[in-house]
Design an enzyme around this catalytic site. Structure first.
Site, short mmCIF file in Angstrom:
data_model
loop_
_atom_site.label_atom_id
_atom_site.label_comp_id
_atom_site.label_asym_id
_atom_site.label_seq_id
_atom_site.Cartn_x
_atom_site.Cartn_y
_atom_site.Cartn_z
N ASN A 15 0.83 -1.23 0.00
CA ASN A 15 0.00 0.00 0.00
C ASN A 15 0.85 1.26 0.00
O ASN A 15 0.50 2.27 0.58
CB ASN A 15 -1.00 0.01 1.18
CG ASN A 15 -2.04 1.13 1.12
OD1 ASN A 15 -2.43 1.70 2.14
ND2 ASN A 15 -2.51 1.48 -0.06
N CYS A 17 2.90 1.70 -3.25
CA CYS A 17 3.18 1.92 -4.67
C CYS A 17 1.91 1.77 -5.53
O CYS A 17 1.35 2.76 -5.99
CB CYS A 17 4.26 0.96 -5.18
SG CYS A 17 5.85 1.12 -4.34
N ARG A 18 1.48 0.53 -5.76
CA ARG A 18 0.42 0.31 -6.76
C ARG A 18 -0.96 0.76 -6.29
O ARG A 18 -1.66 1.48 -7.02
CB ARG A 18 0.36 -1.18 -7.14
CG ARG A 18 1.58 -1.63 -7.92
CD ARG A 18 1.68 -3.14 -7.98
NE ARG A 18 1.95 -3.72 -6.68
CZ ARG A 18 1.98 -5.02 -6.40
NH1 ARG A 18 1.71 -5.88 -7.36
NH2 ARG A 18 2.26 -5.46 -5.19
N SER A 19 -1.40 0.33 -5.10
CA SER A 19 -2.79 0.66 -4.72
C SER A 19 -3.01 2.14 -4.41
O SER A 19 -4.07 2.67 -4.77
CB SER A 19 -3.32 -0.26 -3.60
OG SER A 19 -2.56 -0.16 -2.43
N ASP A 126 4.68 -5.71 -9.36
CA ASP A 126 5.24 -4.95 -8.22
C ASP A 126 6.46 -4.15 -8.69
O ASP A 126 7.44 -4.73 -9.15
CB ASP A 126 5.64 -5.98 -7.15
CG ASP A 126 6.13 -5.32 -5.88
OD1 ASP A 126 6.40 -4.10 -5.90
OD2 ASP A 126 6.24 -6.04 -4.87
P1 4NP Z 1 3.20 -2.19 -3.44
O1 4NP Z 1 4.78 -2.38 -3.53
O2 4NP Z 1 2.65 -3.55 -3.01
O3 4NP Z 1 2.82 -1.86 -4.85
O4 4NP Z 1 2.95 -1.11 -2.44
C1 4NP Z 1 5.57 -2.83 -2.46
C2 4NP Z 1 5.95 -1.93 -1.48
C3 4NP Z 1 6.74 -2.36 -0.44
C4 4NP Z 1 7.17 -3.67 -0.39
C5 4NP Z 1 6.78 -4.57 -1.36
C6 4NP Z 1 5.96 -4.14 -2.40
N1 4NP Z 1 8.02 -4.08 0.66
O5 4NP Z 1 8.44 -5.26 0.64
O6 4NP Z 1 8.33 -3.30 1.58
#
Ligand code: 4NP
Length: 156
Positions: A15, A17-19, A126
């Site tokens: 939560n 980057c993408r969402s 991701d």
């Molecule tokens: P998101 O990306 O799922 O699109 O917000 C990520 C952000 C952080 C992490 C993994 C994916 N992390 O491992 O901290």
């Protein structure tokens, strides 16, 4: 429904980057389409709870005219399955994690966001460990799916 508003929750892992990008893009497109919706985002993991969206997501999003103001990371809660009409995951792992905690009978609310996109891709990859191009590509997919979801909601 929340009040009488259709409600949409975007979900990814962190939560950050993408969402939150989906939330920012979809909020703008919904307003432009004249739809009054309740829109939020959350992550299946809680590592970044309370954090603002990733700087790279904000940079590419702001460049395309989207606002991330007020968006803060939170973890998906079991109450979300009651509160939201559409619970849209970015990838298959998000869907499995959501279904693992979904109360019985509410599984139909959970779907891949790209089910609404006119695209060969069915998952938003991701971008966290990659470069800027990955963040631009994420936004391309989110824009496509947002347009499709607006069309779908307008038909309801
Ligand atoms: P998101 O990306 O799922 O699109 O917000 C990520 C952000 C952080 C992490 C993994 C994916 N992390 O491992 O901290």
């Amino acid at each position: 429904m929340q009040g009488n508003k259709i409600s949409v929750l975007f979900v990814c892992l962190g939560n950050i980057c993408r969402s939150p990008s989906a939330e920012a893009v979809f909020r703008k497109k919904a307003i432009e389409a004249g739809l009054d919706l309740n829109i939020d985002s959350a992550g299946t993991a809680g590592y970044h709870t309370g954090a603002s969206p990733d700087k790279r997501s904000q940079e590419v999003g702001i460049n395309r005219g989207y606002s991330f103001e007020g968006i803060k990371c939170r973890k998906v809660d079991v109450q979300d399955f009651q509160n939201f009409d559409y619970i849209l995951g970015m990838d298959n792992e998000n869907i499995s994690n959501l279904l693992a905690i979904c109360p019985e009978g509410l599984e139909d609310k959970v779907a891949l966001f790209l089910d609404y996109a006119d695209s060969e891709e069915n998952q938003v990859p991701d971008p966290y460990y990659g470069g800027k191009r990955g963040f631009e590509y994420v936004l391309d997919l989110i824009e496509l799916a947002s347009t499709g979801l607006i069309k779908h909601i307008k038909k309801q």
